[in-house]
Design a protein around this motif. Structure first.
Motif, PDB file in Angstrom:
ATOM      1  N   SER A   1     -21.218 -56.406  52.709  1.00 18.43           N
ATOM      2  CA  SER A   1     -20.119 -56.152  53.305  1.00 18.43           C
ATOM      3  C   SER A   1     -18.725 -56.238  52.493  1.00 18.43           C
ATOM      4  CB  SER A   1     -19.662 -56.994  54.511  1.00 18.43           C
ATOM      5  OG  SER A   1     -20.957 -56.853  55.460  1.00 18.43           O
TER       6      SER A   1
ATOM      7  N   THR B   1     -13.149 -59.111  54.013  1.00 20.30           N
ATOM      8  CA  THR B   1     -12.225 -58.804  55.459  1.00 20.30           C
ATOM      9  C   THR B   1     -11.058 -59.962  55.238  1.00 20.30           C
ATOM     10  OG1 THR B   1     -13.446 -60.524  56.850  1.00 20.30           O
ATOM     11  CG2 THR B   1     -14.059 -57.909  56.811  1.00 20.30           C
TER      12      THR B   1
ATOM     13  N   LYS C   1     -19.003 -60.576  63.787  1.00 22.46           N
ATOM     14  CA  LYS C   1     -18.198 -59.227  63.768  1.00 22.46           C
ATOM     15  C   LYS C   1     -16.958 -59.347  63.332  1.00 22.46           C
ATOM     16  CE  LYS C   1     -19.304 -55.082  65.222  1.00 22.46           C
ATOM     17  NZ  LYS C   1     -20.367 -54.236  64.785  1.00 22.46           N
ATOM     18  N   ARG C   2     -16.363 -60.651  63.597  1.00 22.03           N
ATOM     19  CA  ARG C   2     -14.775 -60.903  63.176  1.00 22.03           C
ATOM     20  C   ARG C   2     -15.012 -61.017  61.771  1.00 22.03           C
ATOM     21  NH1 ARG C   2     -11.250 -66.032  65.161  1.00 22.03           N
ATOM     22  NH2 ARG C   2      -9.524 -65.727  64.128  1.00 22.03           N
TER      23      ARG C   2
ATOM     24  N   ARG D   1     -17.115 -59.893  59.503  1.00 26.88           N
ATOM     25  CA  ARG D   1     -17.588 -58.534  58.700  1.00 26.88           C
ATOM     26  C   ARG D   1     -16.479 -57.323  58.948  1.00 26.88           C
ATOM     27  NH1 ARG D   1     -19.092 -62.493  56.732  1.00 26.88           N
ATOM     28  NH2 ARG D   1     -21.594 -62.838  56.421  1.00 26.88           N
ATOM     29  N   GLY D   2     -15.779 -57.538  59.875  1.00 25.18           N
ATOM     30  CA  GLY D   2     -15.114 -56.145  60.498  1.00 25.18           C
ATOM     31  C   GLY D   2     -15.708 -55.529  61.684  1.00 25.18           C
ATOM     32  N   GLY D   3     -14.781 -54.820  62.426  1.00 25.77           N
ATOM     33  CA  GLY D   3     -15.089 -54.390  63.658  1.00 25.77           C
ATOM     34  C   GLY D   3     -16.072 -52.956  63.292  1.00 25.77           C
ATOM     35  N   ASN D   4     -16.076 -52.473  62.400  1.00 25.88           N
ATOM     36  CA  ASN D   4     -16.559 -51.305  62.059  1.00 25.88           C
ATOM     37  C   ASN D   4     -17.955 -51.335  61.268  1.00 25.88           C
ATOM     38  OD1 ASN D   4     -14.588 -49.521  63.267  1.00 25.88           O
ATOM     39  ND2 ASN D   4     -13.436 -49.625  61.376  1.00 25.88           N
ATOM     40  N   VAL D   5     -18.420 -52.528  60.865  1.00 27.34           N
ATOM     41  CA  VAL D   5     -19.355 -52.557  60.231  1.00 27.34           C
ATOM     42  C   VAL D   5     -20.667 -53.046  61.070  1.00 27.34           C
ATOM     43  CG1 VAL D   5     -20.402 -54.437  58.434  1.00 27.34           C
ATOM     44  CG2 VAL D   5     -18.298 -53.697  58.245  1.00 27.34           C
ATOM     45  N   ASP D   6     -21.770 -52.477  60.863  1.00 31.43           N
ATOM     46  CA  ASP D   6     -23.076 -52.599  61.424  1.00 31.43           C
ATOM     47  C   ASP D   6     -23.589 -54.193  60.917  1.00 31.43           C
ATOM     48  OD1 ASP D   6     -25.183 -52.821  63.054  1.00 31.43           O
ATOM     49  OD2 ASP D   6     -26.329 -50.897  61.632  1.00 31.43           O
ATOM     50  N   THR D   7     -23.764 -55.053  61.864  1.00 22.15           N
ATOM     51  CA  THR D   7     -23.830 -56.302  61.569  1.00 22.15           C
ATOM     52  C   THR D   7     -25.294 -56.563  62.174  1.00 22.15           C
ATOM     53  OG1 THR D   7     -23.098 -57.308  63.494  1.00 22.15           O
ATOM     54  CG2 THR D   7     -21.720 -57.221  61.648  1.00 22.15           C
TER      55      THR D   7
END
Length: 245
Positions: free
Chosen positions: A49, A52, A226-227, A229-235
């Motif tokens: 990722s 962020t 999620k916070r 790595r970013g909201g739009n990243v598939d974690t």
């Protein structure tokens, strides 16, 4: 032209056509393979990722703690003459003051691992920062770093960890420079700035996802990851890897 010659030429023409077809198929297969490889290379794994804002702030907060550690490591040598003169201490008494940091480091090394497992990485930073601030304030008014490794993705871990680790050296160096021009009380007051920044930053950073999944808080684990790595990243893949490890 005899029959054998016509048959021979026909066979040669057929063989040339077959060879051309094989070459065309091979080239097409190479193009398909290259396209597949290119697509695989373009795909970004969840662990790869980008940095962020939350990750950068978290790194800054941890770096403030490391910076404070560097300041403390050299403070006693810079403040010796001033403290002895102002507080009327003997060299032996001041030696006790100078050894407190080493004693604290020994105790901290013995219990910090257990504390981080019990109360979490983020709350451990809270405890450390409280001791930092109390220590600096005690000097001013005297009368007489696992969290970061766990929150950074693999492709950024080395760079972010090096920033935090180098802050100890920067803290020591800057303290030496400033301490050459200011009194020991002023130096202690300046030393309070990094732990205060650390204190403020702790309000805005998440807990370590690895610790959250370790104690069974799956919902909080997914939210923290999620916070970071970013909201739009598939974690999903990284989350699965963390749970397995």
């Amino acid at each position: 032209m005899g029959e054998p010659e016509r048959l021979t030429k026909s066979l040669i023409a057929k063989q040339e056509a077959d060879n051309a077809s094989c070459i065309t198929n091979d080239r097409g297969g190479m193009r398909d393979s290259a396209a597949t490889s290119s697509g695989a290379g373009a795909a970004v794994r969840p662990s790869d990722s980008s940095a962020t804002v939350t990750l950068i702030v978290s790194t800054f907060v941890v770096a403030c703690g490391a910076f404070t550690g560097g300041c403390l490591a050299v403070y006693s040598s810079l403040a010796e003459d001033g403290i002895i003169a102002d507080l009327g201490l003997t060299v032996a008494e001041y030696s006790v003051f100078g050894s407190v940091l080493t004693i604290g480091a020994m105790i901290g090394a013995a219990i910090s691992g257990r504390i981080t497992d019990v109360i979490g990485r983020r709350w451990t930073l809270w405890v450390v920062d409280i001791f930092y601030i109390m220590g600096w304030l005690a000097i001013i008014f005297a009368k007489g770093p696992i969290y970061l490794a766990e929150i950074t993705p693999k492709n950024l871990r080395g760079a972010f960890m090096s920033v935090s680790q180098s802050m100890t050296s920067y803290g020591a160096s800057i303290t030496f420079i400033i301490g050459s021009f200011v009194s020991w009380r002023t130096l202690a007051l300046i030393g309070c700035i990094p732990p205060l920044l650390l204190l403020l930053g702790l309000f805005s950073i998440p807990e370590s996802p690895r610790w959250l999944v370790k104690i069974g808080k799956d919902k909080e684990f997914e939210a923290a990851l999620k916070r970071l790595r970013g909201g739009n990243v598939d974690t999903s893949q990284e989350a699965s890897d963390i749970k397995v490890s």
